[in-house]
Motif scaffolding. Sequence first.
Motif, PDB file in Angstrom:
ATOM      1  N   VAL A  11     -11.955 -23.371 -19.569  1.00 33.71           N
ATOM      2  CA  VAL A  11     -11.153 -22.216 -19.956  1.00 33.71           C
ATOM      3  C   VAL A  11     -11.268 -21.116 -18.903  1.00 33.71           C
ATOM      4  CG1 VAL A  11     -10.884 -20.417 -21.705  1.00 33.71           C
ATOM      5  CG2 VAL A  11     -11.487 -22.739 -22.402  1.00 33.71           C
ATOM      6  N   LEU A  12     -10.135 -20.576 -18.513  1.00 39.26           N
ATOM      7  CA  LEU A  12     -10.094 -19.392 -17.660  1.00 39.26           C
ATOM      8  C   LEU A  12      -9.842 -18.205 -18.576  1.00 39.26           C
ATOM      9  CD1 LEU A  12      -9.972 -18.000 -14.867  1.00 39.26           C
ATOM     10  CD2 LEU A  12      -7.493 -18.395 -14.936  1.00 39.26           C
ATOM     11  N   ARG A  13     -10.779 -17.261 -18.583  1.00 36.87           N
ATOM     12  CA  ARG A  13     -10.645 -16.063 -19.414  1.00 36.87           C
ATOM     13  C   ARG A  13     -10.203 -14.895 -18.546  1.00 36.87           C
ATOM     14  NH1 ARG A  13     -13.324 -16.411 -24.342  1.00 36.87           N
ATOM     15  NH2 ARG A  13     -14.437 -18.361 -24.619  1.00 36.87           N
ATOM     16  N   LEU A  14      -9.072 -14.335 -18.888  1.00 36.71           N
ATOM     17  CA  LEU A  14      -8.592 -13.171 -18.156  1.00 36.71           C
ATOM     18  C   LEU A  14      -9.281 -11.927 -18.694  1.00 36.71           C
ATOM     19  CD1 LEU A  14      -4.774 -13.905 -18.091  1.00 36.71           C
ATOM     20  CD2 LEU A  14      -6.494 -14.512 -16.399  1.00 36.71           C
ATOM     21  N   PRO A  15      -9.620 -11.000 -17.826  1.00 35.36           N
ATOM     22  CA  PRO A  15     -10.189  -9.743 -18.312  1.00 35.36           C
ATOM     23  C   PRO A  15      -9.108  -8.905 -18.998  1.00 35.36           C
ATOM     24  CG  PRO A  15      -9.877  -9.651 -15.945  1.00 35.36           C
ATOM     25  CD  PRO A  15      -9.527 -11.054 -16.370  1.00 35.36           C
ATOM     26  N   ALA A  16      -9.527  -8.039 -19.893  1.00 37.27           N
ATOM     27  CA  ALA A  16      -8.572  -7.167 -20.590  1.00 37.27           C
ATOM     28  C   ALA A  16      -7.912  -6.193 -19.610  1.00 37.27           C
ATOM     29  CB  ALA A  16      -9.263  -6.411 -21.719  1.00 37.27           C
ATOM     30  N   GLU A  17      -8.659  -5.819 -18.591  1.00 38.53           N
ATOM     31  CA  GLU A  17      -8.114  -4.904 -17.594  1.00 38.53           C
ATOM     32  C   GLU A  17      -7.365  -5.712 -16.543  1.00 38.53           C
ATOM     33  OE1 GLU A  17     -11.590  -5.129 -18.023  1.00 38.53           O
ATOM     34  OE2 GLU A  17     -11.426  -3.758 -19.708  1.00 38.53           O
ATOM     35  N   GLY A  18      -6.281  -5.155 -16.089  1.00 34.66           N
ATOM     36  CA  GLY A  18      -5.509  -5.820 -15.051  1.00 34.66           C
ATOM     37  C   GLY A  18      -4.029  -5.628 -15.293  1.00 34.66           C
ATOM     38  N   ALA A  19      -3.269  -6.079 -14.324  1.00 35.70           N
ATOM     39  CA  ALA A  19      -1.816  -5.945 -14.423  1.00 35.70           C
ATOM     40  C   ALA A  19      -1.304  -6.732 -15.621  1.00 35.70           C
ATOM     41  CB  ALA A  19      -1.168  -6.458 -13.146  1.00 35.70           C
ATOM     42  N   PRO A  20      -0.354  -6.165 -16.351  1.00 33.71           N
ATOM     43  CA  PRO A  20       0.190  -6.882 -17.498  1.00 33.71           C
ATOM     44  C   PRO A  20       0.978  -8.117 -17.059  1.00 33.71           C
ATOM     45  CG  PRO A  20       1.356  -4.808 -17.179  1.00 33.71           C
ATOM     46  CD  PRO A  20       0.248  -4.849 -16.178  1.00 33.71           C
ATOM     47  N   ILE A  21       0.923  -9.126 -17.880  1.00 35.23           N
ATOM     48  CA  ILE A  21       1.685 -10.348 -17.639  1.00 35.23           C
ATOM     49  C   ILE A  21       3.039 -10.141 -18.306  1.00 35.23           C
ATOM     50  CG2 ILE A  21       1.783 -12.825 -18.066  1.00 35.23           C
ATOM     51  CD1 ILE A  21      -1.359 -12.639 -18.276  1.00 35.23           C
ATOM     52  N   ARG A  22       4.073 -10.088 -17.485  1.00 33.28           N
ATOM     53  CA  ARG A  22       5.402  -9.808 -18.020  1.00 33.28           C
ATOM     54  C   ARG A  22       6.470 -10.772 -17.530  1.00 33.28           C
ATOM     55  NH1 ARG A  22      10.181  -6.686 -16.970  1.00 33.28           N
ATOM     56  NH2 ARG A  22      11.079  -6.085 -18.976  1.00 33.28           N
ATOM     57  N   THR A  23       6.283 -11.307 -16.336  1.00 27.81           N
ATOM     58  CA  THR A  23       7.325 -12.140 -15.747  1.00 27.81           C
ATOM     59  C   THR A  23       6.864 -13.587 -15.619  1.00 27.81           C
ATOM     60  OG1 THR A  23       6.574 -11.823 -13.478  1.00 27.81           O
ATOM     61  CG2 THR A  23       8.092 -10.154 -14.368  1.00 27.81           C
TER      62      THR A  23
END
Length: 119
Positions: free
Chosen positions: A10-22
């Motif tokens: 599993v790759l866990r993305l941090p809560a902070e960071g650029a939003p995933i939109r595209t």
Amino acid sequence: MTDVTDRPTVLRLPAEGAPIRTEQDAMDVIGDAFGHGATWVVAPVARLHPDFFALRTRVAGGIVQKFVNYRVGLVVLGDIAEQIAASDALRDFVRESNRGRQLWFLTDEEELAARLTSV
């Protein structure tokens, strides 16, 4: 990233960071998953652009389709009760997604751990 012998990687993305939109944002995340040998990505609700939860924008459809095409599972982790309360379509989408094996909307780590043991 978490690598447990009996569970998928599993790759866990941090809560902070650029939003995933595209769709390109999704491809970037999928590329990171491949780089880590991950078969699942856990994205905190905070990382998804609000348009993801407004199904009429088709943002969720485009992003989810990329994950499906590349056979990487996506977990949206966190509380989306407010978004579900505002949209019957989203509630139905979440319910149907959670029945499958590609996209899950889960509220916490315990629920995630239980689901990952079944894949």
